[in-house]
Design a protein around this motif. Structure first.
Motif, PDB file in Angstrom:
ATOM      1  N   TYR A 101     -78.042 -35.916 -43.861  1.00 30.13           N
ATOM      2  CA  TYR A 101     -77.046 -35.744 -44.334  1.00 30.13           C
ATOM      3  C   TYR A 101     -75.940 -36.650 -44.588  1.00 30.13           C
ATOM      4  O   TYR A 101     -75.239 -36.375 -46.156  1.00 30.13           O
ATOM      5  CB  TYR A 101     -76.269 -34.208 -43.566  1.00 30.13           C
ATOM      6  N   CYS A 102     -75.285 -37.767 -43.079  1.00 24.42           N
ATOM      7  CA  CYS A 102     -74.579 -38.180 -43.659  1.00 24.42           C
ATOM      8  C   CYS A 102     -74.627 -39.114 -44.615  1.00 24.42           C
ATOM      9  O   CYS A 102     -74.033 -39.905 -45.835  1.00 24.42           O
ATOM     10  CB  CYS A 102     -74.935 -39.213 -42.658  1.00 24.42           C
ATOM     11  N   LYS A 103     -76.204 -39.273 -45.489  1.00 25.48           N
ATOM     12  CA  LYS A 103     -76.722 -40.307 -46.290  1.00 25.48           C
ATOM     13  C   LYS A 103     -76.651 -39.623 -47.681  1.00 25.48           C
ATOM     14  O   LYS A 103     -75.454 -39.844 -48.685  1.00 25.48           O
ATOM     15  CB  LYS A 103     -77.734 -40.482 -46.429  1.00 25.48           C
ATOM     16  N   GLN A 104     -76.502 -38.283 -47.969  1.00 26.17           N
ATOM     17  CA  GLN A 104     -76.946 -37.856 -48.749  1.00 26.17           C
ATOM     18  C   GLN A 104     -75.088 -37.442 -49.676  1.00 26.17           C
ATOM     19  O   GLN A 104     -74.712 -37.374 -50.861  1.00 26.17           O
ATOM     20  CB  GLN A 104     -76.840 -36.842 -48.458  1.00 26.17           C
ATOM     21  N   LEU A 105     -73.871 -37.489 -48.883  1.00 28.34           N
ATOM     22  CA  LEU A 105     -73.014 -37.128 -48.964  1.00 28.34           C
ATOM     23  C   LEU A 105     -71.947 -38.716 -48.473  1.00 28.34           C
ATOM     24  O   LEU A 105     -70.845 -38.467 -49.087  1.00 28.34           O
ATOM     25  CB  LEU A 105     -72.539 -36.288 -47.534  1.00 28.34           C
ATOM     26  N   LYS A 110     -73.221 -45.106 -39.107  1.00 31.02           N
ATOM     27  CA  LYS A 110     -73.014 -45.576 -37.914  1.00 31.02           C
ATOM     28  C   LYS A 110     -71.381 -46.330 -37.851  1.00 31.02           C
ATOM     29  O   LYS A 110     -71.200 -46.680 -36.527  1.00 31.02           O
ATOM     30  CB  LYS A 110     -73.003 -47.825 -38.334  1.00 31.02           C
ATOM     31  N   ASN A 111     -70.565 -45.817 -38.468  1.00 24.18           N
ATOM     32  CA  ASN A 111     -69.347 -45.592 -38.392  1.00 24.18           C
ATOM     33  C   ASN A 111     -68.637 -44.561 -37.646  1.00 24.18           C
ATOM     34  O   ASN A 111     -67.379 -44.818 -37.017  1.00 24.18           O
ATOM     35  CB  ASN A 111     -67.765 -45.580 -39.570  1.00 24.18           C
ATOM     36  N   LEU A 112     -69.662 -43.377 -37.032  1.00 24.21           N
ATOM     37  CA  LEU A 112     -69.278 -42.536 -36.612  1.00 24.21           C
ATOM     38  C   LEU A 112     -69.491 -42.372 -35.367  1.00 24.21           C
ATOM     39  O   LEU A 112     -70.139 -43.529 -34.522  1.00 24.21           O
ATOM     40  CB  LEU A 112     -70.260 -41.202 -36.717  1.00 24.21           C
ATOM     41  N   SER A 113     -67.824 -42.423 -34.656  1.00 27.74           N
ATOM     42  CA  SER A 113     -67.882 -42.325 -33.038  1.00 27.74           C
ATOM     43  C   SER A 113     -69.186 -40.901 -32.210  1.00 27.74           C
ATOM     44  O   SER A 113     -69.606 -40.204 -32.755  1.00 27.74           O
ATOM     45  CB  SER A 113     -66.779 -42.081 -32.666  1.00 27.74           C
ATOM     46  N   GLU A 114     -69.637 -41.461 -31.204  1.00 25.46           N
ATOM     47  CA  GLU A 114     -70.290 -40.415 -30.184  1.00 25.46           C
ATOM     48  C   GLU A 114     -70.079 -39.268 -30.416  1.00 25.46           C
ATOM     49  O   GLU A 114     -70.963 -38.546 -30.470  1.00 25.46           O
ATOM     50  CB  GLU A 114     -70.338 -41.330 -28.878  1.00 25.46           C
ATOM     51  N   TRP A 119     -70.930 -34.445 -32.480  1.00 23.79           N
ATOM     52  CA  TRP A 119     -69.566 -33.175 -33.418  1.00 23.79           C
ATOM     53  C   TRP A 119     -70.156 -31.904 -34.505  1.00 23.79           C
ATOM     54  O   TRP A 119     -70.648 -30.781 -34.667  1.00 23.79           O
ATOM     55  CB  TRP A 119     -68.243 -33.244 -33.444  1.00 23.79           C
ATOM     56  N   LEU A 120     -71.153 -33.567 -35.527  1.00 19.22           N
ATOM     57  CA  LEU A 120     -71.737 -33.064 -36.249  1.00 19.22           C
ATOM     58  C   LEU A 120     -72.817 -32.399 -36.279  1.00 19.22           C
ATOM     59  O   LEU A 120     -73.329 -31.266 -36.638  1.00 19.22           O
ATOM     60  CB  LEU A 120     -72.113 -34.658 -37.114  1.00 19.22           C
ATOM     61  N   ILE A 121     -73.743 -32.898 -35.182  1.00 21.05           N
ATOM     62  CA  ILE A 121     -74.781 -32.525 -34.872  1.00 21.05           C
ATOM     63  C   ILE A 121     -74.806 -30.806 -34.459  1.00 21.05           C
ATOM     64  O   ILE A 121     -74.865 -29.460 -35.501  1.00 21.05           O
ATOM     65  CB  ILE A 121     -75.422 -32.751 -33.900  1.00 21.05           C
TER      66      ILE A 121
END
Length: 140
Positions: A101-105, A110-114, A119-121
């Motif tokens: 989803y991140c790639k599609q958007l 890799k820049n997302l914090s843990e 939270w995204l999950i």
């Protein structure tokens, strides 16, 4: 005028051949001379069309990199690349889906914090599309 002169010359040669050799109506040489006639309208249409094709090609080349132009890669190519990248990723199914989803958007995961990743999950798990691909019902 030159087209009419050429057509008149072809007609003269054709008539001379007919008078000298008396070929039949099916004679291939006469058919070639008949086909050699140039229509004024067709000639000028082809000339204008050739000019327009050159102009259109130049315009297309000049605007190839404009934002409104179609991209060099298709959506299918991008999806295929993203799926291949996700397939190589070591992680859970949920993590792989989040990365897809991140790639599609266009989000660099890799820049997302843990915490952002977790939270995204959680957010994406609320989607009906994140359900498991295999039915969990018991077979009867």
């Amino acid at each position: 005028m030159q087209i009419q002169n050429l057509n008149a010359l072809v007609d003269t040669v054709r008539h001379e051949i007919i008078e000298r050799y008396r070929p039949g109506e099916d004679d291939p040489h006469l058919k070639v001379l008949q086909a050699a006639h140039i229509s004024d309208d067709e000639y000028f249409s082809h000339m204008v069309l050739d000019d327009l094709n050159l102009i259109i090609r130049d315009i297309r080349e000049a605007h190839k990199k404009d934002s409104e132009s179609a991209p060099q890669t298709t959506v299918a190519d991008e999806l295929k690349e993203n799926l291949e990248a996700v397939e190589k990723f070591k992680g859970s199914r949920d993590e792989k889906l989040v990365i897809l989803y991140c790639k599609q958007l266009g989000i660099n995961y890799k820049n997302l914090s843990e915490e952002e990743f977790r939270w995204l999950i959680r957010i994406l798990k609320k989607s009906k599309k994140m359900g498991t691909p295999i039915s969990q019902r018991k077979k009867r």
